[in-house]
Write a protein that holds these residues in place. Structure first.
Motif, PDB file in Angstrom:
ATOM      1  N   LEU A 133       0.821  -1.211   0.000  1.00  0.00           N
ATOM      2  CA  LEU A 133       0.000   0.000   0.000  1.00  0.00           C
ATOM      3  C   LEU A 133       0.859   1.267   0.000  1.00  0.00           C
ATOM      4  N   GLY A 134       2.162   1.098  -0.163  1.00  0.00           N
ATOM      5  CA  GLY A 134       3.043   2.258  -0.223  1.00  0.00           C
ATOM      6  C   GLY A 134       3.105   3.028   1.093  1.00  0.00           C
ATOM      7  N   MET A 135       3.008   2.294   2.204  1.00  0.00           N
ATOM      8  CA  MET A 135       3.068   2.962   3.508  1.00  0.00           C
ATOM      9  C   MET A 135       4.461   2.753   4.109  1.00  0.00           C
ATOM     10  N   ARG A 136       4.862   3.685   4.969  1.00  0.00           N
ATOM     11  CA  ARG A 136       6.115   3.493   5.691  1.00  0.00           C
ATOM     12  C   ARG A 136       5.869   2.565   6.864  1.00  0.00           C
ATOM     13  N   PHE A 137       6.709   1.551   6.983  1.00  0.00           N
ATOM     14  CA  PHE A 137       6.496   0.534   8.009  1.00  0.00           C
ATOM     15  C   PHE A 137       7.315   0.870   9.247  1.00  0.00           C
ATOM     16  N   VAL A 138       6.642   0.939  10.388  1.00  0.00           N
ATOM     17  CA  VAL A 138       7.331   1.233  11.641  1.00  0.00           C
ATOM     18  C   VAL A 138       7.131   0.041  12.563  1.00  0.00           C
ATOM     19  N   ALA A 181       4.487  12.279  10.432  1.00  0.00           N
ATOM     20  CA  ALA A 181       3.178  12.176   9.791  1.00  0.00           C
ATOM     21  C   ALA A 181       2.418  13.494   9.895  1.00  0.00           C
ATOM     22  N   ASN A 182       2.617  14.218  10.996  1.00  0.00           N
ATOM     23  CA  ASN A 182       1.988  15.535  11.138  1.00  0.00           C
ATOM     24  C   ASN A 182       2.547  16.523  10.126  1.00  0.00           C
ATOM     25  N   GLU A 183       3.846  16.397   9.856  1.00  0.00           N
ATOM     26  CA  GLU A 183       4.467  17.315   8.893  1.00  0.00           C
ATOM     27  C   GLU A 183       4.206  16.917   7.447  1.00  0.00           C
ATOM     28  N   ARG A 188       1.998   7.973   4.271  1.00  0.00           N
ATOM     29  CA  ARG A 188       1.190   7.155   5.173  1.00  0.00           C
ATOM     30  C   ARG A 188       2.103   6.238   5.978  1.00  0.00           C
ATOM     31  N   TYR A 189       1.734   6.049   7.217  1.00  0.00           N
ATOM     32  CA  TYR A 189       2.565   5.269   8.138  1.00  0.00           C
ATOM     33  C   TYR A 189       1.777   4.111   8.706  1.00  0.00           C
ATOM     34  N   LEU A 190       2.422   2.961   8.754  1.00  0.00           N
ATOM     35  CA  LEU A 190       1.809   1.802   9.378  1.00  0.00           C
ATOM     36  C   LEU A 190       2.659   1.439  10.594  1.00  0.00           C
ATOM     37  N   PRO A 229      -2.234  12.003  13.507  1.00  0.00           N
ATOM     38  CA  PRO A 229      -3.016  12.349  12.321  1.00  0.00           C
ATOM     39  C   PRO A 229      -3.580  11.102  11.638  1.00  0.00           C
ATOM     40  N   PRO A 230      -4.557  11.305  10.748  1.00  0.00           N
ATOM     41  CA  PRO A 230      -5.219  10.145  10.125  1.00  0.00           C
ATOM     42  C   PRO A 230      -4.306   9.322   9.217  1.00  0.00           C
TER      43      PRO A 230
END
Ligand SMILES: Nc1ncnc2c1ncn2[C@@H]1O[C@H](COP(=O)(O)OP(=O)(O)O)[C@@H](O)[C@H]1O
Ligand SMILES: [Mg+2]
Length: 374
Positions: A133-138, A181-183, A188-190, A229-230
């Motif tokens: 999904l092209g999200m950054r994985f944390v 993510a706020n900036e 998108r972050y997971l 943030p969302p």
């Protein structure tokens, strides 16, 4: 790599799957942009303004109009929304029902709790969701959390120049990603909270406002509340060993903040296919023996643990090695004795222990498969 689309093939009415992201050209009049249809690159950008589009989530669209077909550097492909797309995650087997629920939860931004035995693919699934999904994985291991603030910062004590101790707060990746993510609302972050059941109850409680509609956490370094943030989504995982199948120590109020998804081991044919892909050159029949024995162990009653896919993977690593690949009749029991029995308490030759009970399952299953252990 699939080839690029030609404009001729993209006649109005053609439908295909697309994944949209916010359109970086803000004044174009279209909120959403995609660059691929059915995973093939398009010669012009694909735009839409449909409010049913969720960024990063596959959907089916129909071509409405292609503008400036004669120009290579101009023009757009305008599409309309048809329906939800299919959700597939590369390299991970996912039960179809779990897959559907996962898709809904992701689309609606709900927190997800993956609940399943060790080594059934929870971590791999979370990582692959982020990738596809092209999200950054944390990744965050909750097993190491003792205090509430540990989720966001760790404390380091060092000597100052004068020699007296100073405390430094170091941000965890979770805190860094919430700040980022706020900036960057376009990213998108997971955030993956692994082994959520292993951390202290009180610490977990402090995390709860992050996971409900409050969506904020206390910033332990700047002493202020930080909004989540969302574009940050949470997935947690709990290991439910069969020994603790009644509970995993997360109370109902905490559990209520998640969509729980039960996972289990891959069905044997899927596990065989996975291992065959990873261990090219190992006979399919050998892989089938390994998986059949693992399956029998996973089904055996009264064992104080279970067998992860890491164990079958390890057995295959041994069996394809030249030091082991001579005689299946002797090599297979030898390898399973360490890779399977060795993961349980006790000894393989002591029937009163779990390891001994597992050895009994190994010998019985191999005998059924016409490979009796001498
Ligand atoms: N359903 C699955 N699909 C693909 N690989 C899997 C699956 N289940 C387990 N595996 C493999 O098994 C190993 C352990 O998986 P992991 O995700 O770490 O398990 P968990 O987090 O549930 O303990 C990994 O090498 C992974 O690739
Ligand atoms: Mg894991």
């Amino acid at each position: 790599m699939p080839s690029k689309w030609t404009l001729d093939a993209l006649k109005p009415g053609t439908s295909a799957e697309a994944i949209f992201w916010p359109n970086p050209v803000e004044d174009s009049g279209y909120r959403w942009r995609a660059t691929h249809l059915d995973e093939r690159r398009t010669p012009k950008v694909v735009l839409s303004d449909d409010e049913r589009i969720v960024p990063g989530v596959p959907c089916v669209v129909k071509v409405k109009q292609v503008t400036k077909p004669e120009r290579e550097d101009r023009g757009i492909i305008l599409v309309e929304w048809v329906g939800a797309g299919t959700f597939k995650i590369e390299g991970v087997y996912l039960d179809p029902v779990v897959s559907k629920k996962l898709q809904v939860a992701l689309e609606c931004g709900l927190n997800i709790l993956l609940d399943g035995p060790q080594g059934c693919g929870k971590t791999v699934l979370a990582r692959s969701i982020a990738e596809s999904l092209g999200m950054r994985f944390v990744f965050f291991n909750c097993g190491a959390v003792v205090e509430a603030s540990d989720f966001l910062a760790t404390i380091q004590v060092r000597a100052s120049e004068s020699g007296s101790p100073v405390t430094d707060f170091i941000k965890t990746e979770v805190l860094e990603s919430i700040e980022e993510a706020n900036e960057h609302p376009e990213r998108r972050y997971l955030v993956f909270l692994d082994e959520l059941n292993r951390c202290q109850e009180t610490a977990r409680n402090a995390l709860m406002p992050a996971l409900d509609s409050t969506r904020r956490v206390f910033h332990p370094i700047e002493n202020r509340f930080l909004t989540i943030p969302p574009n940050v989504q949470f997935i947690a995982a709990v290991n439910r060993g069969r020994a603790f199948s009644a509970t995993f120590g997360i109370d109902a109020a905490q559990l209520d903040r998640f969509v729980p998804l039960q996972m289990t081991y891959l069905p044997p044919p899927e596990e065989e296919a996975l291992l065959a892909r990873r261990h090219e050159g190992l006979a399919k029949s050998t892989i089938a023996h390994v998986v059949a024995v693992a399956d029998a162990i996973r089904r055996a009653p009264d064992l104080g643990g279970t067998l992860s896919v890491r164990a079958t993977d390890e057995a295959c690593i041994f069996l394809r090695h030249r030091l082991f690949s001579n005689n299946l009749r002797t090599d297979l029991p030898e390898v399973l004795r360490s890779s399977f029995c060795g993961r349980f308490s006790g000894r393989w030759d002591d029937v009163s222990t779990d390891a001994g009970a597992v050895w009994a399952v190994v010998t019985r299953t191999l005998a059924e498969r016409k490979l009796p252990v001498d």
